[in-house]
Design a protein around this motif. Structure first.
Motif, mmCIF file in Angstrom:
data_model
loop_
_atom_site.group_PDB
_atom_site.id
_atom_site.type_symbol
_atom_site.label_atom_id
_atom_site.label_comp_id
_atom_site.label_asym_id
_atom_site.label_seq_id
_atom_site.Cartn_x
_atom_site.Cartn_y
_atom_site.Cartn_z
ATOM 1 N N CYS A 97 0.880 -1.172 0.000
ATOM 2 C CA CYS A 97 0.000 0.000 0.000
ATOM 3 C C CYS A 97 0.918 1.222 0.000
ATOM 4 O O CYS A 97 1.474 1.596 1.038
ATOM 5 C CB CYS A 97 -0.905 0.003 1.229
ATOM 6 N N LEU A 98 1.095 1.798 -1.180
ATOM 7 C CA LEU A 98 2.015 2.915 -1.370
ATOM 8 C C LEU A 98 1.265 4.232 -1.455
ATOM 9 O O LEU A 98 0.160 4.292 -2.005
ATOM 10 C CB LEU A 98 2.814 2.736 -2.663
ATOM 11 N N TYR A 99 1.898 5.272 -0.938
ATOM 12 C CA TYR A 99 1.417 6.637 -1.120
ATOM 13 C C TYR A 99 2.636 7.542 -1.078
ATOM 14 O O TYR A 99 3.430 7.468 -0.131
ATOM 15 C CB TYR A 99 0.406 7.022 -0.040
ATOM 16 N N VAL A 126 -5.506 -5.089 -7.876
ATOM 17 C CA VAL A 126 -5.256 -5.007 -6.440
ATOM 18 C C VAL A 126 -4.206 -3.927 -6.144
ATOM 19 O O VAL A 126 -4.300 -3.226 -5.134
ATOM 20 C CB VAL A 126 -4.864 -6.388 -5.868
ATOM 21 N N THR A 127 -3.251 -3.744 -7.033
ATOM 22 C CA THR A 127 -2.266 -2.672 -6.860
ATOM 23 C C THR A 127 -2.950 -1.310 -6.889
ATOM 24 O O THR A 127 -2.607 -0.419 -6.092
ATOM 25 C CB THR A 127 -1.172 -2.771 -7.933
ATOM 26 N N GLY A 131 -3.299 1.398 -3.721
ATOM 27 C CA GLY A 131 -2.965 2.819 -3.756
ATOM 28 C C GLY A 131 -3.962 3.650 -2.972
ATOM 29 O O GLY A 131 -3.593 4.605 -2.270
ATOM 30 N N ILE A 132 -5.237 3.296 -3.062
ATOM 31 C CA ILE A 132 -6.262 3.984 -2.275
ATOM 32 C C ILE A 132 -6.050 3.695 -0.788
ATOM 33 O O ILE A 132 -6.116 4.586 0.048
ATOM 34 C CB ILE A 132 -7.675 3.558 -2.724
ATOM 35 N N ALA A 133 -5.766 2.417 -0.477
ATOM 36 C CA ALA A 133 -5.497 2.065 0.920
ATOM 37 C C ALA A 133 -4.270 2.807 1.435
ATOM 38 O O ALA A 133 -4.255 3.273 2.573
ATOM 39 C CB ALA A 133 -5.300 0.551 1.056
#
Length: 179
Positions: A97-99, A126-127, A131-133
């Motif tokens: 989970c990237l941001y 799922v990637t 991103g939202i997560a």
């Protein structure tokens, strides 16, 4: 329970036909299950484990997704959150989970329906959801909340700048969530 993280978990599970899934938030040297769907979700929600454990630990340390269909006793599956279900999964998909290029956690799914393997399309979808997560986790998403629509919209706009075509496909999933 954070409604955004729970919606992401539900959408990922439903879209990939996984039996179970969860979002794990990175909190110091621990991973905390902040979203869970499917098999025994209520038991897994709120669980925590050391950051180096299981496939999620690998994904968080490497920043790379992993999709596998385990053969035999794979050590990556013996000590993660999925091991708490008491059986070895037939397939696993876990993405960071990237941001803003920071890993905030992982989105993990197990056991694709029909004993199948997760596909490249599953990894891509799922990637996008991860991103939202990641945006929700970066904003302190382990606490229960209801995000104002304008705030979520701003985060999605930020995420869409990285790959507009991919996030346009995500709109279909979001539309299904909101329906």
């Amino acid at each position: 329970m954070n409604t955004v993280l729970q919606a992401v978990t539900d959408a990922a599970r439903d879209a990939t036909t996984a039996t179970a899934g969860w979002v794990l938030a990175l909190r110091g040297d621990r991973l905390l299950a902040v979203g869970a769907a499917g098999e025994r979700a209520g038991e897994l929600l709120g669980s925590d484990m050391p950051v180096g454990m299981g496939t999620a630990g690998f994904v968080i340390s490497s920043g790379q997704p992993i999709a596998l269909a385990p053969r035999g006793a794979d050590p990556r599956l013996s000590d993660g959150l999925g091991a708490r279900l008491g059986r070895q999964p037939t397939s696993v998909l876990c993405v960071p989970c990237l941001y803003d290029d920071v890993v905030w956690g992982a989105l993990e799914l197990i056991d694709k329906a029909g004993a199948g393997s997760f596909s490249f399309d599953d990894v891509e979808l799922v990637t996008l959801l991860a991103g939202i997560a990641g945006a929700a986790l970066a904003a302190g998403g382990t606490e229960p909340n209801v995000r104002p629509p304008a705030e979520l919209g701003a985060e999605l706009a930020h995420l869409s700048a990285s790959d507009p075509a991919a996030y346009a496909r995500l709109a279909v999933v979001l539309d299904a969530l909101l329906a």
